[in-house]
Motif scaffolding. Sequence first.
Motif, PDB file in Angstrom:
ATOM      1  N   MET A  15      -3.984  25.361-104.505  1.00 13.27           N
ATOM      2  CA  MET A  15      -3.535  24.180-103.908  1.00 13.27           C
ATOM      3  C   MET A  15      -4.912  23.118-103.912  1.00 13.27           C
ATOM      4  O   MET A  15      -6.148  23.646-103.669  1.00 13.27           O
ATOM      5  CB  MET A  15      -3.404  24.575-102.367  1.00 13.27           C
ATOM      6  N   SER A  42      11.060  24.542-111.129  1.00 19.62           N
ATOM      7  CA  SER A  42       9.897  24.462-110.616  1.00 19.62           C
ATOM      8  C   SER A  42       9.144  25.685-109.704  1.00 19.62           C
ATOM      9  O   SER A  42      10.237  26.446-109.477  1.00 19.62           O
ATOM     10  CB  SER A  42       9.909  23.377-109.431  1.00 19.62           C
ATOM     11  N   ASN A  66       6.968  28.161-104.163  1.00 16.83           N
ATOM     12  CA  ASN A  66       5.469  28.262-103.351  1.00 16.83           C
ATOM     13  C   ASN A  66       5.465  29.451-102.333  1.00 16.83           C
ATOM     14  O   ASN A  66       4.665  30.210-102.072  1.00 16.83           O
ATOM     15  CB  ASN A  66       4.765  26.935-102.919  1.00 16.83           C
ATOM     16  N   TYR A  81       7.555  23.376-105.457  1.00 15.22           N
ATOM     17  CA  TYR A  81       6.660  22.513-105.393  1.00 15.22           C
ATOM     18  C   TYR A  81       7.446  21.187-106.274  1.00 15.22           C
ATOM     19  O   TYR A  81       7.867  21.448-107.645  1.00 15.22           O
ATOM     20  CB  TYR A  81       5.532  23.095-106.505  1.00 15.22           C
ATOM     21  N   VAL A 109       6.960  18.793-101.646  1.00 16.60           N
ATOM     22  CA  VAL A 109       6.086  19.932-101.865  1.00 16.60           C
ATOM     23  C   VAL A 109       5.953  20.705-100.574  1.00 16.60           C
ATOM     24  O   VAL A 109       5.467  20.224 -99.442  1.00 16.60           O
ATOM     25  CB  VAL A 109       4.720  19.704-102.527  1.00 16.60           C
ATOM     26  N   TRP A 111       4.542  24.369 -98.806  1.00 18.11           N
ATOM     27  CA  TRP A 111       3.618  25.288 -98.950  1.00 18.11           C
ATOM     28  C   TRP A 111       4.069  26.613 -98.150  1.00 18.11           C
ATOM     29  O   TRP A 111       3.666  27.718 -98.389  1.00 18.11           O
ATOM     30  CB  TRP A 111       2.128  24.960 -98.766  1.00 18.11           C
ATOM     31  N   ASP A 136       2.825  19.368 -98.253  1.00 19.31           N
ATOM     32  CA  ASP A 136       1.554  19.013 -99.147  1.00 19.31           C
ATOM     33  C   ASP A 136       0.735  18.062 -98.304  1.00 19.31           C
ATOM     34  O   ASP A 136      -0.315  17.752 -98.343  1.00 19.31           O
ATOM     35  CB  ASP A 136       1.759  18.726-100.322  1.00 19.31           C
TER      36      ASP A 136
END
Length: 409
Positions: free
Chosen positions: A1, A157, A160, A174, A199, A201, A215
């Motif tokens: 990250m 993709s 995460n 992501y 995005v 996480w 993100d």
Amino acid sequence: MKKKSVPVGFCIGLLFLLSRMATAQWTPPNGPLGGSVQSLLINNGTIFAGTDSGVFLSNNNGKSWIEADSGLPINTVWALTKNGGTIFAGTDSYGVFRSSDNGKSWQAADSGLLDSTIYSLTVNGTTLFAGTFGSGVYSSDNNGQSWVPVDSGLPDSSVNCLFANGGTVFAGTYGGGIFRTNNNGKTWVPIDSGLSDSVVWSITVCGDYLFAGTDENGVFVSNDNGKSWTPADSGLSDVTISSLAASGSAVFAGTIIGGVCMSNNNGKSWTVIDSGLSDSAIYCLAANDSILFAGTEASGVLRRSLSELTSASNPVLQYRNDKQGNVPIRFLEKSNRIADITFSLSYAEKVTITCYDLSGHEISAVANSRFERGDHTIVWDTHGVAAGPLLMNIRVGTNSFAKIIRLFR
């Protein structure tokens, strides 16, 4: 990250109060000494930490750590999970490993995996799920002996994070937002209504609320199992949310530069809980019945008593510290009821400053406009504002801070 910068330049506040929570401290770390801590897992009385140098474990609530990497490559362990009595580790470039003896030894469990970088792991019933670097999700119904791709409907993709709750599995990606499956991965559907950041996480659940850490836009919350999302970032110290964890009615958010935040009201507001925190870059969180654990970038695993946090009064009165121990705004009350509020910006941004009494009623809108890069002083006429403590809420772009000031007469 990637690390992110915050636009506010910090200078020390002259007049402030601390809530009772400020007396509580994070316990200094005693390891593990293996680089950044990327993942945490609690298995009964054992705490597992996945680091840049393999796995470490603690049998005394994180007071001391030992290596637990026999059979593991000395590489980053991005994810940890358990299925019954078996522990699973998702590694960088080496696939999945499993341990049936509580970490004493590990064996490869990657048959069928076409992507050897495993970012996330979870279990739904007896089915294991592995989120990969760029090949979607795999599942295993035989405790990791073999894996099959289950990525119908998922974008190409990185996955995460994975989170299972009540028969539903959620995948944070992501660049593709959040997806959900109710049939163990046979099909995935996007659930991103209201989600302004693609995005994601981290995902967790607290009561009837689902939380997603993004993100660049903080935390989002859903009370309809992910069909729709609303922002929940008031008071967050940083908008990059690396990790989420829940204990009882409390939700904890680990940020990439702002330490740990806590919410006791389903994300309506957050309190920074960083007193004694030696590393504000938080990569992962986990909680057992009594302790909150935080995996950091460079300081191992930090611990804090949950009873300190959940019993503290008025947690919303906490303020944010930066690494130098400073607060994000300087308040100085002059004579004749005029006060100066001084701050600095590293680039142009909208700044909103609002004062409330301690019951939450708005007292004064001090500022609400765009400021250029550099130092600024706002002259605040406090005539008509009663003496005593006030909550000053400062919002700079998408970053929010809060501190207590006191007006004297």
